[in-house]
Design a protein around this motif. Sequence first.
Motif, mmCIF file in Angstrom:
data_model
loop_
_atom_site.group_PDB
_atom_site.id
_atom_site.type_symbol
_atom_site.label_atom_id
_atom_site.label_comp_id
_atom_site.label_asym_id
_atom_site.label_seq_id
_atom_site.Cartn_x
_atom_site.Cartn_y
_atom_site.Cartn_z
ATOM 1 N N MET A 21 48.755 27.364 13.555
ATOM 2 C CA MET A 21 47.377 27.495 14.030
ATOM 3 C C MET A 21 46.907 26.211 14.701
ATOM 4 O O MET A 21 46.254 26.250 15.747
ATOM 5 N N ALA A 22 47.225 25.083 14.094
ATOM 6 C CA ALA A 22 46.817 23.799 14.669
ATOM 7 C C ALA A 22 47.410 23.638 16.063
ATOM 8 O O ALA A 22 46.732 23.211 17.000
ATOM 9 N N TYR A 23 48.676 24.033 16.175
ATOM 10 C CA TYR A 23 49.338 23.897 17.467
ATOM 11 C C TYR A 23 48.749 24.855 18.492
ATOM 12 O O TYR A 23 48.463 24.478 19.627
ATOM 13 N N LEU A 24 48.557 26.097 18.057
ATOM 14 C CA LEU A 24 48.014 27.114 18.955
ATOM 15 C C LEU A 24 46.592 26.778 19.409
ATOM 16 O O LEU A 24 46.179 27.151 20.507
ATOM 17 N N SER A 25 45.881 26.078 18.554
ATOM 18 C CA SER A 25 44.486 25.758 18.906
ATOM 19 C C SER A 25 44.410 24.834 20.114
ATOM 20 O O SER A 25 43.396 24.767 20.792
ATOM 21 N N THR A 26 45.518 24.127 20.384
ATOM 22 C CA THR A 26 45.520 23.237 21.539
ATOM 23 C C THR A 26 46.403 23.750 22.660
ATOM 24 O O THR A 26 46.329 23.267 23.779
ATOM 25 N N ALA A 27 47.260 24.717 22.355
ATOM 26 C CA ALA A 27 48.145 25.271 23.382
ATOM 27 C C ALA A 27 48.446 26.720 23.077
ATOM 28 O O ALA A 27 49.142 27.011 22.119
ATOM 29 N N SER A 28 47.905 27.610 23.888
ATOM 30 C CA SER A 28 48.166 29.031 23.714
ATOM 31 C C SER A 28 48.171 29.688 25.084
ATOM 32 O O SER A 28 47.293 29.398 25.895
ATOM 33 N N PRO A 29 49.165 30.551 25.381
ATOM 34 C CA PRO A 29 50.235 30.968 24.483
ATOM 35 C C PRO A 29 51.372 29.965 24.442
ATOM 36 O O PRO A 29 51.474 29.077 25.281
ATOM 37 N N VAL A 30 52.220 30.190 23.447
ATOM 38 C CA VAL A 30 53.361 29.322 23.218
ATOM 39 C C VAL A 30 54.539 30.207 22.852
ATOM 40 O O VAL A 30 54.354 31.237 22.201
ATOM 41 N N SER A 31 55.730 29.839 23.310
ATOM 42 C CA SER A 31 56.902 30.679 23.026
ATOM 43 C C SER A 31 57.382 30.476 21.592
ATOM 44 O O SER A 31 57.129 29.433 20.979
ATOM 45 N N PHE A 32 58.063 31.474 21.088
ATOM 46 C CA PHE A 32 58.643 31.417 19.747
ATOM 47 C C PHE A 32 59.535 30.179 19.578
ATOM 48 O O PHE A 32 59.354 29.413 18.619
ATOM 49 N N PRO A 33 60.465 29.934 20.497
ATOM 50 C CA PRO A 33 61.330 28.761 20.363
ATOM 51 C C PRO A 33 60.545 27.447 20.317
ATOM 52 O O PRO A 33 60.925 26.533 19.591
ATOM 53 N N ARG A 69 66.411 37.298 29.168
ATOM 54 C CA ARG A 69 66.316 37.034 27.721
ATOM 55 C C ARG A 69 64.965 37.491 27.190
ATOM 56 O O ARG A 69 63.953 37.344 27.869
ATOM 57 N N PRO A 70 64.976 38.029 26.032
ATOM 58 C CA PRO A 70 63.696 38.371 25.417
ATOM 59 C C PRO A 70 62.926 37.098 25.107
ATOM 60 O O PRO A 70 63.523 36.067 24.782
ATOM 61 N N GLN A 71 61.632 37.161 25.248
ATOM 62 C CA GLN A 71 60.821 36.006 24.895
ATOM 63 C C GLN A 71 59.492 36.464 24.321
ATOM 64 O O GLN A 71 58.775 37.261 24.918
ATOM 65 N N THR A 72 59.206 35.953 23.156
ATOM 66 C CA THR A 72 57.931 36.268 22.515
ATOM 67 C C THR A 72 56.946 35.156 22.818
ATOM 68 O O THR A 72 57.232 33.984 22.585
ATOM 69 N N LEU A 73 55.813 35.539 23.361
ATOM 70 C CA LEU A 73 54.746 34.561 23.578
ATOM 71 C C LEU A 73 53.682 34.778 22.508
ATOM 72 O O LEU A 73 53.217 35.904 22.301
ATOM 73 N N VAL A 74 53.329 33.704 21.830
ATOM 74 C CA VAL A 74 52.356 33.800 20.753
ATOM 75 C C VAL A 74 50.999 33.332 21.260
ATOM 76 O O VAL A 74 50.849 32.188 21.696
#
Lengths: 97, 97
Positions: A21-33, A69-74
């Motif tokens: 959550m802390a990471y996403l709060s400053t960068a979204s979306p973000v890949s699973f890797p 390649r499959p890629q999940t973006l969060v």
Amino acid sequence: MSASIKNINDIIHGRLRLGVMAYLSTASPVSFPELLKVTEATNGNLSTHLTKLETAGFIHQEKGYKGKRPQTLVHLTDEGRSAWIEYLKAMRLMLDI
Amino acid sequence: MSASIKNINDIIHGRLRLGVMAYLSTASPVSFPELLKVTEATNGNLSTHLTKLETAGFIHQEKGYKGKRPQTLVHLTDEGRSAWIEYLKAMRLMLDI
DNA sequence: ATTTTTAGTTTGTTTTTCAAACTAGTTTGC
DNA sequence: GCAAACTAGTTTGAAAAACAAACTAAAAAT
């Protein structure tokens, strides 16, 4: 009571989920890797916790492709951002910072 | 990484234990019943978590008497205070506050 | 003297966490 | 062109943690 632990959202508070959550709060979306890297979690563990965050409505996992390649973006959802702000407030109060 | 969840002390981070530590950081020693009140925990739960904090060396439980009744006074140890300060630092960094 | 209250601890169940093993497809090396 | 290695995840089973109900033990109240 000013320092009530009742106001601490447990879904967010969990150690790994807090990092996400802390990471996403400053960068979204973000890949699973990328999340794997920044949290230093194992795949399985990250996957489980993302599911939990998604079930809570705080993130959305967009399953797509990057090339072949499959890629999940969060993504952080609006609800997730609100919850994050509330969490910060509660922690500031609790920690007196 | 600046926002590393690795630096978050898990013993302290647990919801109830966090409440205990936060309270103790401003008032120590504190009686068991007072902790019960401020944390709104059940006896069993509080007892268990205090044991965990004591095993970690963060608190000391002084078993004495208040009049004829047994009374446990919970003290924050020096080690506990250091750990608390470290925890606060780590959280500030992580939460960017 | 019996009931209630205080002050905890022990114990068993439920929930959560974690990582190993697995699935499925892609790229690389020979 | 095909075997090996890598990417991108999910499932699952074991270990740890959280929780509250039940219990112990003594004091105070009625």
